[in-house]
Write an enzyme that holds these catalytic residues in place. Structure first.
Site, PDB file in Angstrom:
ATOM      1  N   CYS A  86      17.134 -31.592   3.484  1.00 38.33           N
ATOM      2  CA  CYS A  86      18.523 -31.760   3.934  1.00 38.33           C
ATOM      3  C   CYS A  86      18.592 -32.871   4.994  1.00 38.33           C
ATOM      4  O   CYS A  86      18.434 -34.029   4.666  1.00 38.33           O
ATOM      5  CB  CYS A  86      19.053 -30.412   4.436  1.00 38.33           C
ATOM      6  SG  CYS A  86      20.837 -30.325   4.517  1.00 38.33           S
ATOM      7  N   HIS A 194      17.478 -26.215   0.069  1.00 37.29           N
ATOM      8  CA  HIS A 194      16.588 -25.624   1.083  1.00 37.29           C
ATOM      9  C   HIS A 194      15.564 -24.682   0.448  1.00 37.29           C
ATOM     10  O   HIS A 194      15.871 -23.504   0.244  1.00 37.29           O
ATOM     11  CB  HIS A 194      17.434 -24.836   2.093  1.00 37.29           C
ATOM     12  CG  HIS A 194      18.238 -25.699   2.997  1.00 37.29           C
ATOM     13  ND1 HIS A 194      17.799 -26.082   4.245  1.00 37.29           N
ATOM     14  CD2 HIS A 194      19.446 -26.281   2.833  1.00 37.29           C
ATOM     15  CE1 HIS A 194      18.716 -26.857   4.813  1.00 37.29           C
ATOM     16  NE2 HIS A 194      19.722 -26.987   3.979  1.00 37.29           N
ATOM     17  N   GLU A 196      13.052 -23.383   1.898  1.00 42.01           N
ATOM     18  CA  GLU A 196      12.627 -22.367   2.881  1.00 42.01           C
ATOM     19  C   GLU A 196      13.551 -21.148   2.878  1.00 42.01           C
ATOM     20  O   GLU A 196      13.210 -20.110   3.418  1.00 42.01           O
ATOM     21  CB  GLU A 196      12.533 -22.988   4.285  1.00 42.01           C
ATOM     22  CG  GLU A 196      13.843 -23.187   5.026  1.00 42.01           C
ATOM     23  CD  GLU A 196      14.629 -24.422   4.602  1.00 42.01           C
ATOM     24  OE1 GLU A 196      14.316 -25.010   3.541  1.00 42.01           O
ATOM     25  OE2 GLU A 196      15.577 -24.790   5.328  1.00 42.01           O
TER      26      GLU A 196
END
Lengths: 218, 95
Positions: A86, A194, A196
Site C-alpha cells: 500500500c 494487504h 498481512e
C-alpha cells in the site's frame, strides 16, 4: 535471518505486519525506525501501509528521502527482498525501485474492502504457491491506488512477466487492472492489497500467508 | 546574497485522469457555469530562496521540482521566478 519493518512517522500497518510475520508465521522480525541506516543483519525489508510523514505533497514522496531508505537500492541490488504494501508500494515507485505511480482512485472514494484478485504470474517466490489465474482474496484500504505508467513501461512489465496480481473488478481504475508488480529480478514486490491482514482464518482469510512467508528463504 | 521569489505550478500530465478535477467540473456545471470545457487541479508552491544569481536560483528550484515537488511519471511543472528585492522595488514604484 531477520525481517525489518520500517516505521515512518504516520505508518499504521507496521504492527499488523509484525503480528502476521512474527506471531502468525513465527518469522524473526524487528522494527526499523525511519532514522536508522543499518540494514546489515536483514534478509528482507517491509515498507508497511499508512501515511508516511503525513503523505504530504504526494503519497510516499517525502518518505523516499528517509535515512532508512538511503541504502535500500544497494540492499535490493545485493538481492535483499523488499515488500512494499500500500503506502510502501507508493514509496517504492517514488524511489524508482519499481516503475509507474499510484494516483487518486478513479471515483475518488477511499476503498476499504476484501477484494478478489487474479494471480497473473507465479514466476517469483512471492506467488510460487499459486497458479496463474488463481483467484485470491485480500483486503484493500486506499484512496490513491490507481496504478499508472506509460505504454513503454507497461509493455516492459508485460514482457518481463512482472505483473504479479490484478484486480478482478477494477475498483480504482488501475491501468491493466494492476494491483501488484515485481521487479525483473523478482526480489521486490509492491502491492496495494494487504497480505498481512489475511493470515488467519478468524479474520477473514489466509491468502496473504505464503506471500509473507517468501520474505525469508528458510 | 540576493533573494528570489518563485512559484512552481505542478499539474497532472494531460494523459493522466484527474478525478478531483472531474468532480469539481461537475459541480461547476451545477453552479451554472457555462462553456466550461476543462477544469484540472494542480498545486502551486510558493518559494523564497537565497542564491548568488538568478541562474543559480533557477537550477536549485529545477532540482527541487524534478526530484521532490513533482513526480515526472505523472506530473509536469512550470516555474515563475523573479528577484524579491526587485519585486519590492516594483511594488514601491507602483505606489
Amino acid at each position: 535471518m531477520t525481517i525489518g519493518i520500517v516505521v515512518f512517522p504516520g505508518s499504521n500497518c507496521d504492527r499488523d505486519v509484525l503480528w502476521a510475520t512474527d506471531c502468525c508465521l513465527g518469522m524473526k522480525t524487528r522494527f526499523l525506525w525511519h532514522e536508522t541506516k543499518d540494514l546489515n543483519d536483514l534478509e528482507a525489508v517491509v515498507l508497511p501501509g499508512g501515511f508516511s510523514y503525513g503523505d504530504y505533497l504526494r503519497c510516499g514522496a517525502i518518505a523516499s528521502f528517509a535515512p532508512v531508505l538511503s541504502s535500500l537500492i544497494d540492499f535490493v541490488n545485493r538481492g535483499g527482498k523488499v515488500l512494499g504494501i500500500c503506502n510502501g508500494f507508493q514509496i517504492l515507485t517514488e524511489l524508482g525501485i519499481l516503475p509507474g505511480a499510484l494516483t487518486r482512485n478513479k471515483k475518488l472514494h477511499f476503498i476499504c474492502d476484501n477484494v478478489p484478485l487474479y494471480v497473473s504470474s507465479n514466476r517469483t517466490k512471492w506467488f510460487v504457491k499459486f497458479k496463474p489465474n488463481d483467484l485470491i482474496y485480500l483486503p484493500i484500504a486506499h484512496g490513491e491506488g490507481r496504478y499508472q505508467c506509460n505504454e513503454d513501461t507497461l509493455k516492459k512489465l508485460q514482457d518481463d512477466d512482472s505483473i504479479a496480481i490484478r484486480y478482478k473488478n477494477n475498483l480504482n481504475g488501475s491501468l491493466d487492472e494492476i494491483a501488484g508488480i515485481t521487479n525483473k529480478k523478482g526480489n521486490v514486490l509492491g502491492m496495494m492489497p494487504h497480505p498481512e491482514r489475511a493470515c488467519d482464518e478468524k479474520i477473514g482469510g489466509i491468502h496473504g500467508r505464503s506471500i509473507l512467508q517468501a520474505l525469508l528463504s528458510s | 546574497m540576493p533573494n528570489f521569489q518563485a512559484h512552481v505550478f505542478v499539474s497532472l500530465r494531460p494523459s493522466v485522469l484527474d478525478p478531483a478535477g472531474e468532480a469539481a467540473k461537475a459541480a461547476a456545471k451545477r453552479l451554472g457555469i457555462k462553456g466550461l470545457s476543462k477544469l484540472r487541479i494542480g498545486k502551486s508552491v510558493d518559494i523564497e530562496i537565497e542564491a548568488t544569481n538568478l541562474e543559480d536560483a533557477k537550477s536549485q528550484i529545477e532540482l527541487l521540482s524534478d526530484r521532490l515537488l513533482a513526480n515526472p511519471v505523472i506530473e509536469n511543472w512550470v516555474m515563475d521566478i523573479n528577484s524579491k528585492d526587485q519585486d519590492s522595488e516594483n511594488k514601491t514604484l507602483n505606489k
